[in-house]
Design a protein around this motif. Structure first.
Motif: not given
Length: 647
Positions: A349-366
């Motif tokens: 479990f990470g600091p993500w919203d729905h399915g964001r772990w499949s992206k490569r966004d660099g900065r993780t923001v919700v």
């Protein structure tokens, strides 16, 4: 300028032009390589795999062009289409992540029964059949089994091992695959998986999530032409014709006034008159089954995870700030863990919203809140790829090199690894909703705190003016706007002198009363930041991180279901009543210098629909005159039970 210097200048400018040109060319080439990688390195095959009852499911198979070695199969089953269809049409990226794509897997996508190019009839959250007595007894488990059986026997260069993954609804199918699993299935990763539609997505503890209204037709529009396969979308999302969903739903009034959005003018379908059935079968199910009855119970998958096959390793993945599916992955992990001793079963479990772990966004923001850099990339390379490689390409034993629980502390903003979840050393601690807006470790009094719940002015779930397909951002929204309302009760600690780590579930043990005989109860857990906190670049212009009220967890319980989700009951007006709300797990440290705050309210609009606050058998059929403003009371012997991790 002397000739020598002119010559040097010309040479310098020429070199600069050459370097710039080379740089631009390189960037263009990189973009082209990424865009065409799948087509360059994989062959694509589209087949119709026949199930045991004769129905054929459309399946797309991407196989590495390098046939000098054998590869495992990694599969995703989806109701959202395995497009692009047709020879020469390739996905831009395949497999769970780019590392697995480039290492080489046989990657399979399948349209589930009754969707897109697959034959058969679609059932939303198709019920599991535990005792199959004939070839006509089919469910998602048997369809997965039959698909894997065909793949391992017909796809060249496979190594005999299969895995499955999926996010959201495909995550549900990934969980389903572990029940009565095919012997070749060695690894499954349900991610943001639906577990039960009465607690995920469209409902939360019996309250209807009105904010998912526009998504209804995606699941409930019948496929045209006698349920024949189709390669284009046959459903349309309702057009609210406004960016202000709060005012839109407030003006519409009772839910029954929304029926007209689900009249599709389909031939040979039942009219809305006289039996109130619409053309959308999912909307009909929602409004005709307001309680946790046989319809919803039969479709829940959680209760069927008592006999997950031991040869299937599971890694359940979720986001702490997933608005859609938080219940599902947590309960999937817990049920597999509780009932299948000895199975390899882990959670991430990470600091993500729905399915964001499949992206490569660099900065993780919700929403407005920044958690760090490269968090999804870290997961893909060091956790997800490692899991599948070990069980599909490697030794496949329990020594995967991964922990039982790989979890992100969203307060400290760092990964932690534990041998169990909740971690060893976690203790329960009650904090009381005391007078003077205090949150205290001891019971100080037993008094009632009143507020008026005005159904004409419900508490908004966000201060943004917007219309959304499904809500996400609100999970980390600043809650100052709500704290300033008279119909939101606030309880807060003093500034903490040491860190307080919440690790596990939270239980709100409310003692309440209402002048009516129906009410909803919402509890929010909030991390109040110091005034000195610096604002991150993603913050909305009108907000600052100074004193930011970060919502860490929130949940609603429709009061009629306080004793049973199957058998609702009214409140006795003005009678003190116990209402217990289970909030989903968190892993969040309220740091030294911050404050822990609890907010309690009775409306949350239009995240959830309006409770009439007078008891009716079915809120979907309530009339305008059923809606009444009431006075609610929260007593100060109410408490919040936290799971605290001692350090």
């Amino acid at each position: 300028m002397p000739r020598f210097f002119r010559t040097l200048t010309i040479v310098f400018l020429s070199l600069t032009f050459m370097v710039t040109s080379c740089t631009k060319t390189t960037k263009t080439e990189k973009t082209e390589v990424v865009d065409t990688y799948v087509a360059d390195n994989y062959t694509k095959q589209e087949v119709a795999i026949e199930m045991r009852d004769g129905v054929k499911l459309h399946t797309t198979i991407y196989s590495p062009k390098d046939t000098s070695k054998k590869y495992p199969i990694i599969m995703q089953r989806t109701p959202y289409s395995s497009r692009p269809y047709g020879e020469g049409e390739f996905k831009k990226q395949i497999a769970p992540n780019i590392h697995m794509m480039k290492e080489g897997y046989i990657v399979v996508y399948q349209d589930v029964r009754g969707r897109w190019l697959s034959e058969g009839h679609y059932e939303n959250m198709r019920a599991y059949i535990s005792n199959k007595t004939s070839e006509k007894d089919v469910d998602e488990s048997s369809d997965t089994y039959d698909t894997i059986e065909w793949l391992v026997n017909n796809v060249k260069n496979n190594n005999g091992n299969a895995g499955i993954w999926g996010i959201s609804y495909p995550g549900f199918y990934s969980t389903y695959a572990t029940v009565d699993a095919h012997p070749a299935l060695k690894a499954a990763s349900p991610q943001a998986s639906i577990g039960d539609f009465f607690f995920d997505d469209f409902h939360h503890n019996g309250a209807y999530l009105l904010s998912y209204f526009r998504a209804t037709s995606l699941f409930g529009t019948p496929r045209p032409n006698g349920d024949m396969p189709i390669d284009t979308a046959w459903y349309k999302l309702p057009d609210l014709q406004t960016e202000d969903q709060y005012q839109f739903f407030l003006d519409k009034g009772p839910l029954k006034n929304l029926n007209s959005f689900f009249e599709y003018d389909l031939k040979d379908e039942i009219s809305i008159v006289p039996d109130e059935e619409t053309d959308d079968f999912f909307w009909n199910e929602l409004k005709e089954h307001p309680n946790y009855d046989e319809l919803w119970q039969s479709r829940g998958l959680i209760q069927h995870l008592k006999n997950v096959k031991s040869h299937v390793a599971t890694m359940v993945v979720g986001g702490w700030f997933d608005a859609e599916d938080l219940y599902g992955p947590l309960e999937t992990y817990k049920n597999i863990e509780n009932y299948n001793e000895g199975n390899y079963n882990t959670m991430v479990f990470g600091p993500w919203d729905h399915g964001r772990w499949s992206k490569r966004d660099g900065r993780t923001v919700v929403g407005n809140y920044y958690f760090g850099d490269g968090i999804s990339e870290f997961f893909q390379e060091n956790i997800e790829t490692k899991f599948f490689n070990h069980f599909l390409k490697g030794r496949g034993d329990i020594n995967s090199g991964l922990p039982e629980a790989y979890v992100f502390d969203s307060g400290r903003k760092e990964w932690k690894q534990y041998d169990s979840w909740p971690p060893e050393g976690t203790v329960k601690q009650d904090m009381f909703l005391s007078e003077n807006q205090e949150l205290t470790s001891e019971l100080k009094s037993t008094k009632g705190i009143q507020f008026i719940s005005n159904i004409k002015k419900p508490v908004p779930y966000s201060e943004d003016v917007k219309s959304v397909f499904t809500p996400r951002k609100y999970m980390t929204d600043d809650q100052r706007f709500a704290a300033r309302r008279s119909d939101v009760l606030v309880f807060e600690t003093d500034v903490l002198e040491e860190d307080l780590t919440l690790a596990g579930d939270i239980l709100a043990k409310l003692k309440v009363a209402t002048t009516g005989d129906a009410a909803d109860w919402i509890v929010k857990v909030i991390d109040v930041h110091p005034a000195t906190t610096e604002t991150n670049e993603e913050m909305q212009d009108h907000l600052k991180m100074s004193n930011y009220h970060l919502m860490v967890r929130s949940e609603v319980l429709r009061g009629r279901f306080r004793n049973s989700f199957t058998n609702p009951e009214p409140f006795v007006p003005s009678q003190k009543t116990d209402v217990t709300i289970k909030l989903q797990d968190v892993f969040h440290t309220i740091q030294k210098g911050h404050k822990l705050q609890i907010q309690v309210q009775s409306t949350w609009f239009p995240l959830i629909d309006l409770n009439p606050q007078t008891y009716v058998e079915n809120i979907f059929k309530a009339d305008e005159e059923d809606f009444k403003t009431q006075t609610h009371t929260v007593f100060t012997d109410s408490s919040i039970e936290f799971s605290i991790l001692s350090h």
